[in-house]
Design a protein around this motif. Structure first.
Motif, PDB file in Angstrom:
ATOM      1  N   VAL A 214       0.834  -1.209   0.000  1.00 25.37           N
ATOM      2  CA  VAL A 214       0.000   0.000   0.000  1.00 25.37           C
ATOM      3  C   VAL A 214       0.866   1.255   0.000  1.00 25.37           C
ATOM      4  O   VAL A 214       0.609   2.205  -0.754  1.00 25.37           O
ATOM      5  N   VAL A 215       1.909   1.265   0.821  1.00 26.80           N
ATOM      6  CA  VAL A 215       2.812   2.423   0.890  1.00 26.80           C
ATOM      7  C   VAL A 215       3.498   2.663  -0.453  1.00 26.80           C
ATOM      8  O   VAL A 215       3.618   3.808  -0.910  1.00 26.80           O
ATOM      9  N   SER A 216       3.934   1.592  -1.103  1.00 30.71           N
ATOM     10  CA  SER A 216       4.629   1.722  -2.394  1.00 30.71           C
ATOM     11  C   SER A 216       3.735   2.359  -3.446  1.00 30.71           C
ATOM     12  O   SER A 216       4.155   3.272  -4.176  1.00 30.71           O
ATOM     13  N   ILE A 217       2.489   1.892  -3.552  1.00 36.20           N
ATOM     14  CA  ILE A 217       1.551   2.450  -4.534  1.00 36.20           C
ATOM     15  C   ILE A 217       1.221   3.902  -4.214  1.00 36.20           C
ATOM     16  O   ILE A 217       1.258   4.786  -5.072  1.00 36.20           O
ATOM     17  N   TYR A 218       0.915   4.153  -2.945  1.00 35.00           N
ATOM     18  CA  TYR A 218       0.449   5.474  -2.522  1.00 35.00           C
ATOM     19  C   TYR A 218       1.547   6.529  -2.666  1.00 35.00           C
ATOM     20  O   TYR A 218       1.347   7.571  -3.298  1.00 35.00           O
ATOM     21  N   TYR A 219       2.718   6.257  -2.117  1.00 33.78           N
ATOM     22  CA  TYR A 219       3.788   7.251  -2.151  1.00 33.78           C
ATOM     23  C   TYR A 219       4.408   7.373  -3.533  1.00 33.78           C
ATOM     24  O   TYR A 219       4.883   8.455  -3.904  1.00 33.78           O
ATOM     25  N   GLY A 220       4.417   6.284  -4.298  1.00 29.81           N
ATOM     26  CA  GLY A 220       4.910   6.387  -5.671  1.00 29.81           C
ATOM     27  C   GLY A 220       4.105   7.393  -6.474  1.00 29.81           C
ATOM     28  O   GLY A 220       4.661   8.226  -7.208  1.00 29.81           O
ATOM     29  N   ILE A 241      -2.288   9.207 -13.022  1.00 30.03           N
ATOM     30  CA  ILE A 241      -1.597   8.904 -11.766  1.00 30.03           C
ATOM     31  C   ILE A 241      -2.493   9.229 -10.576  1.00 30.03           C
ATOM     32  O   ILE A 241      -2.534   8.491  -9.590  1.00 30.03           O
ATOM     33  N   SER A 242      -3.236  10.327 -10.671  1.00 35.53           N
ATOM     34  CA  SER A 242      -4.164  10.693  -9.593  1.00 35.53           C
ATOM     35  C   SER A 242      -5.235   9.627  -9.411  1.00 35.53           C
ATOM     36  O   SER A 242      -5.621   9.301  -8.281  1.00 35.53           O
ATOM     37  N   LEU A 243      -5.719   9.084 -10.522  1.00 34.69           N
ATOM     38  CA  LEU A 243      -6.713   8.011 -10.439  1.00 34.69           C
ATOM     39  C   LEU A 243      -6.156   6.802  -9.692  1.00 34.69           C
ATOM     40  O   LEU A 243      -6.905   6.087  -9.016  1.00 34.69           O
ATOM     41  N   LEU A 244      -4.847   6.601  -9.787  1.00 38.59           N
ATOM     42  CA  LEU A 244      -4.226   5.444  -9.155  1.00 38.59           C
ATOM     43  C   LEU A 244      -4.400   5.475  -7.643  1.00 38.59           C
ATOM     44  O   LEU A 244      -4.776   4.466  -7.034  1.00 38.59           O
ATOM     45  N   TYR A 245      -4.141   6.639  -7.007  1.00 38.72           N
ATOM     46  CA  TYR A 245      -4.233   6.668  -5.549  1.00 38.72           C
ATOM     47  C   TYR A 245      -5.566   7.217  -5.034  1.00 38.72           C
ATOM     48  O   TYR A 245      -5.869   7.091  -3.850  1.00 38.72           O
TER      49      TYR A 245
END
Length: 282
Positions: A214-220, A241-245
């Protein structure tokens, strides 16, 4: 996807708040992470769906500022929540004998209250600066919600001060929490590598692997959006990218945590068996 996100995160909150099996600090933090995901997607996705269905939509000036503040505060609070969760995993793996005494009820609530307050107080600075901008040209936002960069693109004011402020705010909101998480995981990995048996290493790593994903996806995503100068990359790229998190991460968070967590799965089975009238053998 929006309906699934709400249902999944409400289920996590329901399980954590009602089940005696999920009383550990890790699930306490997970419940608040689920709450922040609900607020995040609800502040963005319904209006985004209206934009998609109508091929465009309108939003009032106050509504835009409210969306900007609610989104920014929730995203910031989630950064601090993920940091608190990494500290919890550090204590559980590196200081197991002191875990219960250190991660007391008082500390849990202090971390949670601090995460929410810091998130919304820091973003309030950005909100006040955005309120001081002049908008005298086009009022068409080339985005699916009222974010920082699209609003600056519309302003006819000098945005030098707010640009500097945004860079400065990235340190307490993004960089400092990320640094704390990185340090926590350095110690966690050192402790894991110190375990002699392979099965022991795998079992220990499984307790923090969900949080790490979760941290990797969110902070990336956050680093690309807010740490790279907004004029330095395409707005279309920003949208994806915004849609991603904003959409994908809140949808996947409950799945990531529940699929790899035996306690959550057993609690769900226990409750479903209870609702259906079945008796389970312990």
């Amino acid at each position: 996807m929006y309906s699934m996100t709400i249902c999944e995160n409400l289920l996590i909150i329901l399980l954590v708040s009602t089940s005696q099996r999920l009383r550990s600090p890790m699930y306490f933090f997970l419940g608040h992470l689920a709450l922040s995901d609900i607020i995040l997607v609800t502040s963005i996705v319904p209006k985004m769906l209206d934009v998609i269905i109508r091929g465009g939509s309108t939003i009032s000036y106050l509504g835009c500022l409210a969306q900007f503040y609610l989104y920014g505060g929730t995203v910031s609070a989630e950064c601090f929540l993920l940091t608190a969760m990494s500290y919890d995993r550090y204590l559980a793996i590196c200081k197991p004998l002191h875990y219960i005494s250190v991660m007391s009820v008082k500390l849990r609530y202090s971390l949670i209250i601090s995460s929410w307050l810091l998130g919304f107080m820091l973003v309030l600075i950005s909100l006040l600066l955005v309120c001081g901008l002049q908008f005298c040209g086009s009022n068409v936002i080339n985005y699916f919600f009222c974010d920082y960069a699209p609003l600056l693109e519309l302003s006819c004011s000098d945005t030098t001060v707010i640009d500097i402020e945004m860079i400065l705010l990235c340190f307490p909101i993004i960089l400092l929490p990320f640094l704390c998480i990185t340090v926590s995981y350095v110690y966690i990995f050192m402790a894991i590598f110190g375990i002699s048996s392979t099965s022991g290493r795998q079992k220990t790593f499984s307790t923090c692997s969900s949080h790490l994903v979760v941290v990797s996806i969110y902070y990336g995503s956050m680093f690309v959006i807010y740490m790279v100068p907004y004029r330095g990359h395409s707005m279309t790229v920003n949208k994806f990218i915004s849609l991603l998190y904003i959409v994908l991460t809140p949808l996947l968070n409950p799945v990531i945590y529940s699929l790899k967590n035996k306690e959550i799965k057993s609690t769900m089975i226990y409750i479903s068996d209870g609702l259906s009238g079945k008796k389970t053998l312990s």
